[in-house]
Design an enzyme around this catalytic site. Sequence first.
Site, PDB file in Angstrom:
ATOM      1  N   SER A 181     -25.404  47.838  98.787  1.00 22.52           N
ATOM      2  CA  SER A 181     -26.680  48.666  98.408  1.00 22.52           C
ATOM      3  C   SER A 181     -26.505  49.892  99.243  1.00 22.52           C
ATOM      4  CB  SER A 181     -28.035  47.993  98.971  1.00 22.52           C
ATOM      5  OG  SER A 181     -28.939  48.850  99.082  1.00 22.52           O
ATOM      6  N   ASN A 182     -27.161  51.045  98.809  1.00 23.42           N
ATOM      7  CA  ASN A 182     -27.328  52.376  99.508  1.00 23.42           C
ATOM      8  C   ASN A 182     -28.138  52.222 100.652  1.00 23.42           C
ATOM      9  OD1 ASN A 182     -25.749  53.930  97.603  1.00 23.42           O
ATOM     10  ND2 ASN A 182     -27.606  54.748  96.467  1.00 23.42           N
ATOM     11  N   LYS A 196     -23.332  55.132  96.727  1.00 25.39           N
ATOM     12  CA  LYS A 196     -23.284  54.838  95.138  1.00 25.39           C
ATOM     13  C   LYS A 196     -23.722  55.756  94.413  1.00 25.39           C
ATOM     14  CE  LYS A 196     -25.452  50.715  95.494  1.00 25.39           C
ATOM     15  NZ  LYS A 196     -25.667  49.600  94.639  1.00 25.39           N
ATOM     16  N   PHE A 221     -27.073  54.439  86.943  1.00 20.82           N
ATOM     17  CA  PHE A 221     -26.172  55.160  87.424  1.00 20.82           C
ATOM     18  C   PHE A 221     -25.312  54.254  88.327  1.00 20.82           C
ATOM     19  CE2 PHE A 221     -29.237  54.821  91.104  1.00 20.82           C
ATOM     20  CZ  PHE A 221     -28.217  54.628  92.054  1.00 20.82           C
ATOM     21  N   ASP A 222     -25.581  53.089  88.635  1.00 20.17           N
ATOM     22  CA  ASP A 222     -24.981  52.084  89.570  1.00 20.17           C
ATOM     23  C   ASP A 222     -24.132  51.357  88.493  1.00 20.17           C
ATOM     24  OD1 ASP A 222     -24.212  51.010  91.830  1.00 20.17           O
ATOM     25  OD2 ASP A 222     -25.880  49.683  91.850  1.00 20.17           O
ATOM     26  N   THR A 270     -33.088  46.123  91.402  1.00 17.72           N
ATOM     27  CA  THR A 270     -32.482  45.122  90.820  1.00 17.72           C
ATOM     28  C   THR A 270     -32.971  43.916  91.419  1.00 17.72           C
ATOM     29  OG1 THR A 270     -30.467  46.417  90.566  1.00 17.72           O
ATOM     30  CG2 THR A 270     -30.144  43.904  90.523  1.00 17.72           C
ATOM     31  N   ASP A 320     -26.919  44.763  93.492  1.00 23.84           N
ATOM     32  CA  ASP A 320     -27.738  46.017  93.907  1.00 23.84           C
ATOM     33  C   ASP A 320     -28.934  45.363  94.442  1.00 23.84           C
ATOM     34  OD1 ASP A 320     -28.540  48.735  93.987  1.00 23.84           O
ATOM     35  OD2 ASP A 320     -29.933  48.165  92.320  1.00 23.84           O
ATOM     36  N   SER A 375     -26.754  45.076  88.423  1.00 25.26           N
ATOM     37  CA  SER A 375     -27.591  46.246  88.699  1.00 25.26           C
ATOM     38  C   SER A 375     -28.407  46.361  87.595  1.00 25.26           C
ATOM     39  CB  SER A 375     -26.783  47.272  89.020  1.00 25.26           C
ATOM     40  OG  SER A 375     -27.762  48.466  89.337  1.00 25.26           O
ATOM     41  N   ASN A 427     -30.059  49.600  87.775  1.00 25.34           N
ATOM     42  CA  ASN A 427     -29.919  51.166  87.986  1.00 25.34           C
ATOM     43  C   ASN A 427     -28.683  51.686  87.110  1.00 25.34           C
ATOM     44  OD1 ASN A 427     -31.940  51.933  90.052  1.00 25.34           O
ATOM     45  ND2 ASN A 427     -30.817  50.322  91.156  1.00 25.34           N
ATOM     46  N   ARG A 457     -38.881  58.022  94.560  1.00 24.23           N
ATOM     47  CA  ARG A 457     -37.768  57.513  94.148  1.00 24.23           C
ATOM     48  C   ARG A 457     -36.875  58.179  93.684  1.00 24.23           C
ATOM     49  NH1 ARG A 457     -33.754  53.657  95.306  1.00 24.23           N
ATOM     50  NH2 ARG A 457     -33.225  52.589  93.320  1.00 24.23           N
TER      51      ARG A 457
END
Length: 254
Positions: free
Chosen positions: A114-115, A147, A175-176, A12, A8, A171, A173, A39
């Site tokens: 990545s997003n 994601k 959620f990720d 990350t 990520d 990652s 994150n 963010r």
Amino acid sequence: MIKAIVFDAYGTLYDVQSVGEVIEAAFPERGEYITQVWRLKQLEYSWLRSMMGEFEDFWAVTREALHYTLGTLGLRPEEALFERVAEAYNRLLPYPDAEAALTALAGRRLAILSNGSNDMLSALVRNSGLDQHFHAVMSVDAKRVYKPDMRSYEIVEEKLGAKPDEVLFVSSNGFDVAGAKRFGFHVARIERVPAAALKDEIAGAATIGPLTMFKALRLQEEAMSQRPDFVISSLSLLPGLIDGLDVEPIARSA
Ligand code: 2OP
């Protein structure tokens, strides 16, 4: 066998807190607040857009989230200032442990999923000099969904030919981590803020500020059933972790 190690990007490899300096210079005394709300809102808008089936790329999402955040303070900066602050997202600093870890992992297939939009990610890896380490830098743009929508993770097999159980996804994150695990990747979570450290920070605080809230909301492991396979405190520990796994080397060019 692991055929690809996929990272990520935001949070990350790259420190989203590093926009703080530019923001503080633009909006004195409000750097911490704007950094965190921006963010939080950026991620929330990415999820809303996926759920609404109304994709706009991460650059649009990032700008909408900045508008929202500044609006909560009644701020309507002139265009040049708004652009300067938004652009800070393309100049995020890598975490200090990123470069050495990627260098130590040379010889393995390394990639980013990545997003971030294709343009944002190109700027980010080029501006930070990390571009040389990656076999592929993959944006969710290819699927027009963010994601942790399962379709976003399919990009890895389509681009790298590695099946979900042949991928180690890295990652920080929450959620990720949950999404990648649900998809079927092996997942290493980078625990940048250990739960015990957060607990102590909250216990020692007279009031709980925006950064602490951010750490509580985004940097902890989700209390969901999708748990990471590995938890390490820093990217520096990744090469050691990977030494213990069966990872396919890539052929070296002569
Ligand atoms: C990324 O996709 C999740 O924002 C994080 O890079």
